[in-house]
Design a protein around this motif. Sequence first.
Motif, PDB file in Angstrom:
ATOM      1  N   ASP A 212      -0.246 -13.382  31.508  1.00 36.01           N
ATOM      2  CA  ASP A 212      -1.659 -13.243  31.866  1.00 36.01           C
ATOM      3  C   ASP A 212      -2.413 -12.302  30.933  1.00 36.01           C
ATOM      4  N   SER A 213      -1.711 -11.323  30.348  1.00 37.91           N
ATOM      5  CA  SER A 213      -2.400 -10.309  29.535  1.00 37.91           C
ATOM      6  C   SER A 213      -2.265 -10.556  28.034  1.00 37.91           C
ATOM      7  N   LEU A 214      -1.813 -11.726  27.633  1.00 39.41           N
ATOM      8  CA  LEU A 214      -1.604 -11.979  26.203  1.00 39.41           C
ATOM      9  C   LEU A 214      -2.900 -11.803  25.393  1.00 39.41           C
ATOM     10  N   ASN A 215      -3.855 -12.687  25.595  1.00 44.10           N
ATOM     11  CA  ASN A 215      -5.163 -12.598  24.935  1.00 44.10           C
ATOM     12  C   ASN A 215      -5.034 -12.359  23.419  1.00 44.10           C
ATOM     13  N   ILE A 216      -4.290 -13.230  22.743  1.00 46.64           N
ATOM     14  CA  ILE A 216      -4.013 -13.055  21.323  1.00 46.64           C
ATOM     15  C   ILE A 216      -5.192 -13.522  20.474  1.00 46.64           C
ATOM     16  N   LYS A 217      -5.733 -12.606  19.686  1.00 44.86           N
ATOM     17  CA  LYS A 217      -6.729 -12.918  18.657  1.00 44.86           C
ATOM     18  C   LYS A 217      -6.225 -12.250  17.379  1.00 44.86           C
ATOM     19  N   GLY A 218      -5.489 -13.010  16.589  1.00 44.83           N
ATOM     20  CA  GLY A 218      -4.788 -12.330  15.510  1.00 44.83           C
ATOM     21  C   GLY A 218      -4.694 -13.097  14.216  1.00 44.83           C
ATOM     22  N   ILE A 219      -3.755 -12.644  13.394  1.00 44.70           N
ATOM     23  CA  ILE A 219      -3.600 -13.187  12.052  1.00 44.70           C
ATOM     24  C   ILE A 219      -2.138 -13.050  11.626  1.00 44.70           C
ATOM     25  N   ASN A 220      -1.657 -14.025  10.843  1.00 41.10           N
ATOM     26  CA  ASN A 220      -0.337 -13.918  10.227  1.00 41.10           C
ATOM     27  C   ASN A 220      -0.440 -12.952   9.050  1.00 41.10           C
ATOM     28  N   TYR A 221       0.555 -12.069   8.926  1.00 41.00           N
ATOM     29  CA  TYR A 221       0.400 -10.993   7.943  1.00 41.00           C
ATOM     30  C   TYR A 221       1.583 -10.871   6.991  1.00 41.00           C
ATOM     31  N   TYR A 222       1.254 -10.778   5.701  1.00 40.39           N
ATOM     32  CA  TYR A 222       2.128 -10.280   4.642  1.00 40.39           C
ATOM     33  C   TYR A 222       1.303  -9.348   3.760  1.00 40.39           C
ATOM     34  N   PRO A 223       1.908  -8.294   3.228  1.00 41.81           N
ATOM     35  CA  PRO A 223       1.193  -7.492   2.225  1.00 41.81           C
ATOM     36  C   PRO A 223       0.846  -8.374   1.018  1.00 41.81           C
ATOM     37  N   GLN A 224      -0.264  -8.094   0.374  1.00 39.20           N
ATOM     38  CA  GLN A 224      -0.719  -8.966  -0.711  1.00 39.20           C
ATOM     39  C   GLN A 224       0.256  -9.001  -1.882  1.00 39.20           C
ATOM     40  N   ALA A 225       0.872  -7.892  -2.209  1.00 41.14           N
ATOM     41  CA  ALA A 225       1.755  -7.838  -3.379  1.00 41.14           C
ATOM     42  C   ALA A 225       3.159  -8.357  -3.093  1.00 41.14           C
ATOM     43  N   THR A 226       3.526  -8.472  -1.816  1.00 47.06           N
ATOM     44  CA  THR A 226       4.914  -8.855  -1.496  1.00 47.06           C
ATOM     45  C   THR A 226       4.965  -9.921  -0.398  1.00 47.06           C
ATOM     46  N   PRO A 227       4.316 -11.062  -0.602  1.00 48.87           N
ATOM     47  CA  PRO A 227       4.398 -12.112   0.414  1.00 48.87           C
ATOM     48  C   PRO A 227       5.833 -12.630   0.551  1.00 48.87           C
ATOM     49  N   TRP A 228       6.260 -12.832   1.781  1.00 42.61           N
ATOM     50  CA  TRP A 228       7.603 -13.299   2.116  1.00 42.61           C
ATOM     51  C   TRP A 228       8.686 -12.306   1.692  1.00 42.61           C
ATOM     52  N   ASP A 229       8.296 -11.082   1.378  1.00 43.66           N
ATOM     53  CA  ASP A 229       9.255 -10.020   1.055  1.00 43.66           C
ATOM     54  C   ASP A 229       8.705  -8.695   1.570  1.00 43.66           C
ATOM     55  N   MET A 230       8.252  -8.713   2.803  1.00 42.02           N
ATOM     56  CA  MET A 230       7.534  -7.575   3.369  1.00 42.02           C
ATOM     57  C   MET A 230       8.408  -6.328   3.489  1.00 42.02           C
ATOM     58  N   PHE A 231       9.720  -6.507   3.695  1.00 45.70           N
ATOM     59  CA  PHE A 231      10.598  -5.367   3.936  1.00 45.70           C
ATOM     60  C   PHE A 231      11.499  -5.076   2.735  1.00 45.70           C
ATOM     61  N   GLY A 232      11.048  -5.469   1.544  1.00 40.78           N
ATOM     62  CA  GLY A 232      11.828  -5.285   0.332  1.00 40.78           C
ATOM     63  C   GLY A 232      11.630  -3.921  -0.302  1.00 40.78           C
ATOM     64  N   ASP A 233      11.942  -3.847  -1.592  1.00 42.05           N
ATOM     65  CA  ASP A 233      11.922  -2.567  -2.299  1.00 42.05           C
ATOM     66  C   ASP A 233      10.515  -1.984  -2.423  1.00 42.05           C
ATOM     67  N   GLN A 234       9.488  -2.829  -2.364  1.00 42.48           N
ATOM     68  CA  GLN A 234       8.118  -2.336  -2.511  1.00 42.48           C
ATOM     69  C   GLN A 234       7.450  -2.028  -1.168  1.00 42.48           C
ATOM     70  N   PHE A 235       8.242  -1.946  -0.116  1.00 49.23           N
ATOM     71  CA  PHE A 235       7.715  -1.626   1.212  1.00 49.23           C
ATOM     72  C   PHE A 235       6.911  -0.333   1.161  1.00 49.23           C
ATOM     73  N   SER A 236       5.714  -0.376   1.735  1.00 50.74           N
ATOM     74  CA  SER A 236       4.832   0.792   1.670  1.00 50.74           C
ATOM     75  C   SER A 236       4.102   0.973   2.991  1.00 50.74           C
ATOM     76  N   THR A 237       4.305   2.111   3.629  1.00 53.36           N
ATOM     77  CA  THR A 237       3.590   2.407   4.876  1.00 53.36           C
ATOM     78  C   THR A 237       2.100   2.619   4.614  1.00 53.36           C
ATOM     79  N   GLU A 238       1.747   3.104   3.423  1.00 49.45           N
ATOM     80  CA  GLU A 238       0.336   3.297   3.090  1.00 49.45           C
ATOM     81  C   GLU A 238      -0.401   1.957   3.049  1.00 49.45           C
ATOM     82  N   ILE A 239       0.231   0.963   2.440  1.00 51.62           N
ATOM     83  CA  ILE A 239      -0.380  -0.368   2.379  1.00 51.62           C
ATOM     84  C   ILE A 239      -0.526  -0.943   3.781  1.00 51.62           C
ATOM     85  N   LEU A 240       0.506  -0.808   4.591  1.00 52.70           N
ATOM     86  CA  LEU A 240       0.445  -1.337   5.957  1.00 52.70           C
ATOM     87  C   LEU A 240      -0.668  -0.670   6.750  1.00 52.70           C
ATOM     88  N   SER A 241      -0.756   0.629   6.641  1.00 51.70           N
ATOM     89  CA  SER A 241      -1.786   1.354   7.384  1.00 51.70           C
ATOM     90  C   SER A 241      -3.184   0.892   6.975  1.00 51.70           C
TER      91      SER A 241
END
Length: 505
Positions: A212-241
């Motif tokens: 009942d509380s889902l109410n999803i209004k969202g987007i599929n997400y990958y960082p721009q520099a690392t699509p399909w490799d979000m958790f790889g060597d270039q992982f950056s918390t600054e970019i995510l934030s």
Amino acid sequence: MVSLNKNILRAILILSYIMVIAFILSGVSALFSYLNTGADRSTMLHTEIQNVEQYQPKLTWQPLQNEGRPMDEENLKALENDYLDAWYVKQMAYKTNTTAGIKDYYTDNARKNLYDFITLNKAKNITVEATTLHHNPTLEFFSEDGQLAILTDRHVVEYKHLFKAKQLVLETTETSTYKIVLLLEDGFWRIRHMVKEENAQYNFEKARISTDSLNIKGINYYPQATPWDMFGDQFSTEILSKDFKIIKNAGLNAIRIFIPYEDFGKANVRPEKLHKLKQTLDIAQAEALNVVVTLFDFYGDYSVMDWTLNQRHAETIVSAFKDHKAIIAWDIKNEPNLDFESRGKANVMAWLDQMIHLVKSIDTVRPVTIGWSNAESAPLLMDKVDFISFHYYEDLEQFEAAVKTLKSKVPSKPLVLQEFGLTSYSGFWKPFGASEEDQANYHKKIQELIAINNLQFMSWTLYDFTYIPKEVVGRLPWRKNAQKHFGFIDKNGTKKEAFNYITHE
């Protein structure tokens, strides 16, 4: 001249002699090596199987209160390993109708039944693909000399596919109880007797999870520099934030992220990947964004013998984050219906069914869904999932009709349009493609339709990309270039016109 010829002949004879001696020595050395190799236990099937982690059903020992000699942890672990390997060898034998490995894990007395079963199946052109998913053994007795052990393995969850002439004729999940006698021979535990004492159909009881509380209004997400490799060597918390702030400020409340199966370590999930996932979830929570976590990205096997490894993977991730406040739902697999033709629809559906059960057995609070690639497939397993997710990249003129049909088939569960979008690529490889203006008009129109049809949504995707892995859409340049331009923000970081229609509110 004659003397010279004699010297040449003598040299040839000496060289030939040396070569013959070298050849003989080489042969003797090779024979000696072969004989020693044959005696090396590390090359035997038994040890080879133990060195490969190909079978990891969940096993829960009951408290040790056995009769006879006390069992220490080292001996118990050795017993467990050989016991599970014996199950694996038996299942491989039934799948291939061969006897390879059986001698290493079963005594003479136990082999006869296995051999007879294999002979009968081979004669009738029957093969069995099976696995066990859960064992609950109790050690009943351990002899004083440490050579004999008796187990009772209760509520063993077994899944079976039975094929006749390569056609599936039976699919079943059962729960059974076994009494097992094992003997220690040559340093390995072998099964002497295995008797099935009880057997029943397995039924997974699940409580209804509120959506009942889902109410999803969202987007599929990958960082721009690392699509399909979000958790790889270039992982950056600054970019995510930074990116999560953009998403939140755009009026969205959710993101969908993907967990790559192999990159995360398959059955043995890497701690550093879990840490990066936790950081991602923490940042999302800080920005008040809900997260749909899609499991098993870049996985496409589904074979029954792979299931225990898949389950240990999912179990580790779901157990680690089932209480994280950012997670709003688990998505079992992205577009699994695209694997129906190559892997077999029955195999894929059975795998999904079992994986739903596993995730729900661990997290009893969060809803579960499957990301179907189209509206036509979305009703599959509708009684097992908590809400229906589908993707739509077809003609918008047919959208409302597709939604109406889907609602008629699934009237009582929320619908989430989980992926949709239009590429703005119209370059060399697609000269008559859509423009950025066309893309904006598309998003304006589909957001109107989403509102009219009371759908929840997750668009594809925040950014244009400069690189697309070949595993995503293949190597064809017109497909890769089109995939690069689905974003609301271009490769230079500029918001495209479509960004104005990222949501309908």
